[in-house]
Design a protein around this motif. Sequence first.
Motif, PDB file in Angstrom:
ATOM      1  N   PRO A 260       0.830  -1.295  -0.093  1.00  0.00           N
ATOM      2  CA  PRO A 260      -0.195  -0.120   0.094  1.00  0.00           C
ATOM      3  C   PRO A 260       0.862   1.247   0.132  1.00  0.00           C
ATOM      4  O   PRO A 260       2.000   1.193   0.681  1.00  0.00           O
ATOM      5  CB  PRO A 260      -0.783  -0.225   1.224  1.00  0.00           C
ATOM      6  CG  PRO A 260       0.183  -0.937   2.061  1.00  0.00           C
ATOM      7  CD  PRO A 260       0.568  -2.017   1.390  1.00  0.00           C
ATOM      8  N   ARG A 261       0.338   2.109  -0.509  1.00  0.00           N
ATOM      9  CA  ARG A 261       1.039   3.463  -0.768  1.00  0.00           C
ATOM     10  C   ARG A 261       0.992   4.119   0.785  1.00  0.00           C
ATOM     11  O   ARG A 261       0.031   4.312   1.313  1.00  0.00           O
ATOM     12  CB  ARG A 261       0.408   4.658  -1.685  1.00  0.00           C
ATOM     13  CG  ARG A 261       0.527   4.029  -3.030  1.00  0.00           C
ATOM     14  CD  ARG A 261      -0.536   5.027  -4.063  1.00  0.00           C
ATOM     15  NE  ARG A 261      -0.628   6.473  -3.592  1.00  0.00           N
ATOM     16  CZ  ARG A 261      -1.358   7.024  -4.114  1.00  0.00           C
ATOM     17  NH1 ARG A 261      -2.135   6.680  -4.903  1.00  0.00           N
ATOM     18  NH2 ARG A 261      -1.624   8.409  -3.813  1.00  0.00           N
ATOM     19  N   THR A 262       2.267   4.657   0.968  1.00  0.00           N
ATOM     20  CA  THR A 262       2.383   5.121   2.447  1.00  0.00           C
ATOM     21  C   THR A 262       1.633   6.608   2.509  1.00  0.00           C
ATOM     22  O   THR A 262       1.283   7.162   3.622  1.00  0.00           O
ATOM     23  CB  THR A 262       3.851   5.356   2.694  1.00  0.00           C
ATOM     24  OG1 THR A 262       4.532   6.455   1.432  1.00  0.00           O
ATOM     25  CG2 THR A 262       4.800   4.165   2.711  1.00  0.00           C
ATOM     26  N   ASP A 263       1.162   7.201   1.317  1.00  0.00           N
ATOM     27  CA  ASP A 263       0.662   8.509   1.381  1.00  0.00           C
ATOM     28  C   ASP A 263      -0.860   8.458   1.610  1.00  0.00           C
ATOM     29  O   ASP A 263      -1.658   9.299   1.540  1.00  0.00           O
ATOM     30  CB  ASP A 263       0.823   9.488   0.290  1.00  0.00           C
ATOM     31  CG  ASP A 263       0.747   8.924  -0.919  1.00  0.00           C
ATOM     32  OD1 ASP A 263      -0.009   7.846  -1.169  1.00  0.00           O
ATOM     33  OD2 ASP A 263       0.894   9.200  -2.275  1.00  0.00           O
ATOM     34  N   ARG A 264      -1.161   6.927   1.933  1.00  0.00           N
ATOM     35  CA  ARG A 264      -2.617   6.916   2.174  1.00  0.00           C
ATOM     36  C   ARG A 264      -2.900   6.442   3.728  1.00  0.00           C
ATOM     37  O   ARG A 264      -4.122   6.363   4.203  1.00  0.00           O
ATOM     38  CB  ARG A 264      -3.331   5.510   1.241  1.00  0.00           C
ATOM     39  CG  ARG A 264      -2.975   5.818  -0.251  1.00  0.00           C
ATOM     40  CD  ARG A 264      -4.044   6.636  -0.787  1.00  0.00           C
ATOM     41  NE  ARG A 264      -5.314   6.403  -0.493  1.00  0.00           N
ATOM     42  CZ  ARG A 264      -6.373   7.392  -1.127  1.00  0.00           C
ATOM     43  NH1 ARG A 264      -6.088   8.382  -1.729  1.00  0.00           N
ATOM     44  NH2 ARG A 264      -7.562   6.944  -0.848  1.00  0.00           N
TER      45      ARG A 264
ATOM     46  N   GLY B  63      -0.358  11.510   4.694  1.00  0.00           N
ATOM     47  CA  GLY B  63      -1.336  11.812   3.717  1.00  0.00           C
ATOM     48  C   GLY B  63      -0.778  12.483   2.389  1.00  0.00           C
ATOM     49  O   GLY B  63       0.268  12.924   2.455  1.00  0.00           O
ATOM     50  N   ASP B  64      -1.640  12.628   1.342  1.00  0.00           N
ATOM     51  CA  ASP B  64      -1.135  13.175   0.288  1.00  0.00           C
ATOM     52  C   ASP B  64      -1.987  14.618   0.050  1.00  0.00           C
ATOM     53  O   ASP B  64      -2.690  15.022   0.867  1.00  0.00           O
ATOM     54  CB  ASP B  64      -1.340  12.157  -1.049  1.00  0.00           C
ATOM     55  CG  ASP B  64      -2.817  11.902  -1.188  1.00  0.00           C
ATOM     56  OD1 ASP B  64      -3.760  12.364  -0.328  1.00  0.00           O
ATOM     57  OD2 ASP B  64      -3.083  11.045  -2.067  1.00  0.00           O
ATOM     58  N   SER B  65      -1.870  15.248  -1.148  1.00  0.00           N
ATOM     59  CA  SER B  65      -2.740  16.360  -1.327  1.00  0.00           C
ATOM     60  C   SER B  65      -4.040  16.174  -1.263  1.00  0.00           C
ATOM     61  O   SER B  65      -4.880  17.298  -0.649  1.00  0.00           O
ATOM     62  CB  SER B  65      -2.271  17.181  -2.520  1.00  0.00           C
ATOM     63  OG  SER B  65      -2.702  16.136  -3.661  1.00  0.00           O
ATOM     64  N   GLU B  66      -4.771  15.254  -1.393  1.00  0.00           N
ATOM     65  CA  GLU B  66      -6.171  15.024  -1.288  1.00  0.00           C
ATOM     66  C   GLU B  66      -6.681  15.003  -0.035  1.00  0.00           C
ATOM     67  O   GLU B  66      -7.462  15.497   0.385  1.00  0.00           O
ATOM     68  CB  GLU B  66      -6.671  13.741  -2.141  1.00  0.00           C
ATOM     69  CG  GLU B  66      -8.201  13.474  -2.378  1.00  0.00           C
ATOM     70  CD  GLU B  66      -8.734  12.115  -2.850  1.00  0.00           C
ATOM     71  OE1 GLU B  66      -9.694  11.661  -2.704  1.00  0.00           O
ATOM     72  OE2 GLU B  66      -7.711  11.678  -3.179  1.00  0.00           O
ATOM     73  N   ALA B  67      -5.584  14.078   0.778  1.00  0.00           N
ATOM     74  CA  ALA B  67      -6.076  14.030   2.191  1.00  0.00           C
ATOM     75  C   ALA B  67      -5.907  15.265   2.823  1.00  0.00           C
ATOM     76  O   ALA B  67      -6.517  15.683   3.768  1.00  0.00           O
ATOM     77  CB  ALA B  67      -4.981  13.131   2.799  1.00  0.00           C
ATOM     78  N   HIS B  68      -4.939  16.044   2.435  1.00  0.00           N
ATOM     79  CA  HIS B  68      -4.815  17.569   3.107  1.00  0.00           C
ATOM     80  C   HIS B  68      -5.943  18.615   2.811  1.00  0.00           C
ATOM     81  O   HIS B  68      -6.547  19.225   3.712  1.00  0.00           O
ATOM     82  CB  HIS B  68      -3.596  18.184   2.458  1.00  0.00           C
ATOM     83  CG  HIS B  68      -2.227  17.418   2.805  1.00  0.00           C
ATOM     84  ND1 HIS B  68      -1.107  17.910   2.400  1.00  0.00           N
ATOM     85  CD2 HIS B  68      -2.240  16.594   3.816  1.00  0.00           C
ATOM     86  CE1 HIS B  68      -0.144  17.017   2.723  1.00  0.00           C
ATOM     87  NE2 HIS B  68      -0.598  16.193   3.604  1.00  0.00           N
ATOM     88  N   SER B  69      -6.573  18.190   1.647  1.00  0.00           N
ATOM     89  CA  SER B  69      -7.741  18.990   1.090  1.00  0.00           C
ATOM     90  C   SER B  69      -8.997  18.595   2.142  1.00  0.00           C
ATOM     91  O   SER B  69      -9.820  19.431   2.703  1.00  0.00           O
ATOM     92  CB  SER B  69      -8.264  18.858  -0.204  1.00  0.00           C
ATOM     93  OG  SER B  69      -7.224  19.378  -1.005  1.00  0.00           O
TER      94      SER B  69
ATOM     95  N   HIS C 268      -6.292   5.255   5.407  1.00  0.00           N
ATOM     96  CA  HIS C 268      -6.051   4.718   6.689  1.00  0.00           C
ATOM     97  C   HIS C 268      -5.569   5.599   7.800  1.00  0.00           C
ATOM     98  O   HIS C 268      -4.583   5.999   7.549  1.00  0.00           O
ATOM     99  CB  HIS C 268      -4.907   3.512   6.399  1.00  0.00           C
ATOM    100  CG  HIS C 268      -5.236   2.428   5.099  1.00  0.00           C
ATOM    101  ND1 HIS C 268      -6.095   1.253   5.533  1.00  0.00           N
ATOM    102  CD2 HIS C 268      -4.800   2.576   4.056  1.00  0.00           C
ATOM    103  CE1 HIS C 268      -6.045   0.544   4.420  1.00  0.00           C
ATOM    104  NE2 HIS C 268      -5.414   1.265   3.420  1.00  0.00           N
ATOM    105  N   VAL C 269      -6.532   5.550   8.763  1.00  0.00           N
ATOM    106  CA  VAL C 269      -6.213   6.566   9.663  1.00  0.00           C
ATOM    107  C   VAL C 269      -6.110   5.783  11.040  1.00  0.00           C
ATOM    108  O   VAL C 269      -7.004   5.190  11.479  1.00  0.00           O
ATOM    109  CB  VAL C 269      -7.404   7.768   9.850  1.00  0.00           C
ATOM    110  CG1 VAL C 269      -7.014   8.673  10.820  1.00  0.00           C
ATOM    111  CG2 VAL C 269      -7.669   8.282   8.438  1.00  0.00           C
ATOM    112  N   ASP C 270      -4.750   6.120  11.807  1.00  0.00           N
ATOM    113  CA  ASP C 270      -4.639   5.669  13.243  1.00  0.00           C
ATOM    114  C   ASP C 270      -4.923   6.977  14.044  1.00  0.00           C
ATOM    115  O   ASP C 270      -4.567   8.148  13.646  1.00  0.00           O
ATOM    116  CB  ASP C 270      -3.056   5.474  13.337  1.00  0.00           C
ATOM    117  CG  ASP C 270      -2.973   3.971  12.782  1.00  0.00           C
ATOM    118  OD1 ASP C 270      -3.999   3.194  12.665  1.00  0.00           O
ATOM    119  OD2 ASP C 270      -1.932   3.742  12.187  1.00  0.00           O
ATOM    120  N   CYS C 271      -5.783   6.873  15.092  1.00  0.00           N
ATOM    121  CA  CYS C 271      -6.163   8.000  15.752  1.00  0.00           C
ATOM    122  C   CYS C 271      -6.499   7.566  17.205  1.00  0.00           C
ATOM    123  O   CYS C 271      -6.240   6.547  17.662  1.00  0.00           O
ATOM    124  CB  CYS C 271      -7.380   8.599  15.286  1.00  0.00           C
ATOM    125  SG  CYS C 271      -8.744   7.403  15.578  1.00  0.00           S
TER     126      CYS C 271
END
Length: 231
Positions: A2-6, A24-30, A76-79
Amino acid sequence: MPRTDRFLDIRRDPHSDELLARGGDSEAHSVLQRAGFVAVVRVHETYHRAPAGLAQDDEIRLATNAVGRLRAVGYHVDCDEDFETDSRPASYLPLGASVAHLAERIREATTTEEAADTLTELTAAHDGILAALDEVLTATAAFHDELGGPSDKYIAQRLRHIADEYLRVIHGDLSYLRNKLADRHAPHPGRSTCTGEVPSTEQERSAVCACPPPPRTLPAPPPPIAAGLRR
């Protein structure tokens, strides 16, 4: 793999107690920005923090909303446990996606008319994208005029300067290019539209379309041989 930016982390920093989102990537930042986070841009990293002055309950709601939004679009979000949620809010195409579609239309344009039609969406005098952006800048300037803070008048003047100087130049240059393309009436030499129809005059019986053959590419000439010394 899996891509690390996900992958993202949304947690309270153990040292500063700040609510931070990393990865995250630019989409996640948005997504994070639309959830209410503030971007912090550094040379080697971009992360996000909660707005200053939020109560803890408001921070929890903000982080929980962000976790749900990100997971809804496949991140994928760790929180922290406080931010866990089963909610997956529906996602909609933002306004920026409609503008970005214009770039795709230009990439696919096969004639100058098609490119001009697309640029018209930017440059139309009354309801083009640049005219709307001018309205947004003007409204934001008026908003700051009424805030009354020590720097708000300066910010309002700066916004009007951007609209009057920089945006006007962009609008003028793009309008000029749009008009030149509209007058040109030419196909793009590197892009052709294939109808899949074979004309009756086609000599090749196996041809499946009327597209001309690609231009021949001549092989590169061999490098010159250096003249050796004669014995």
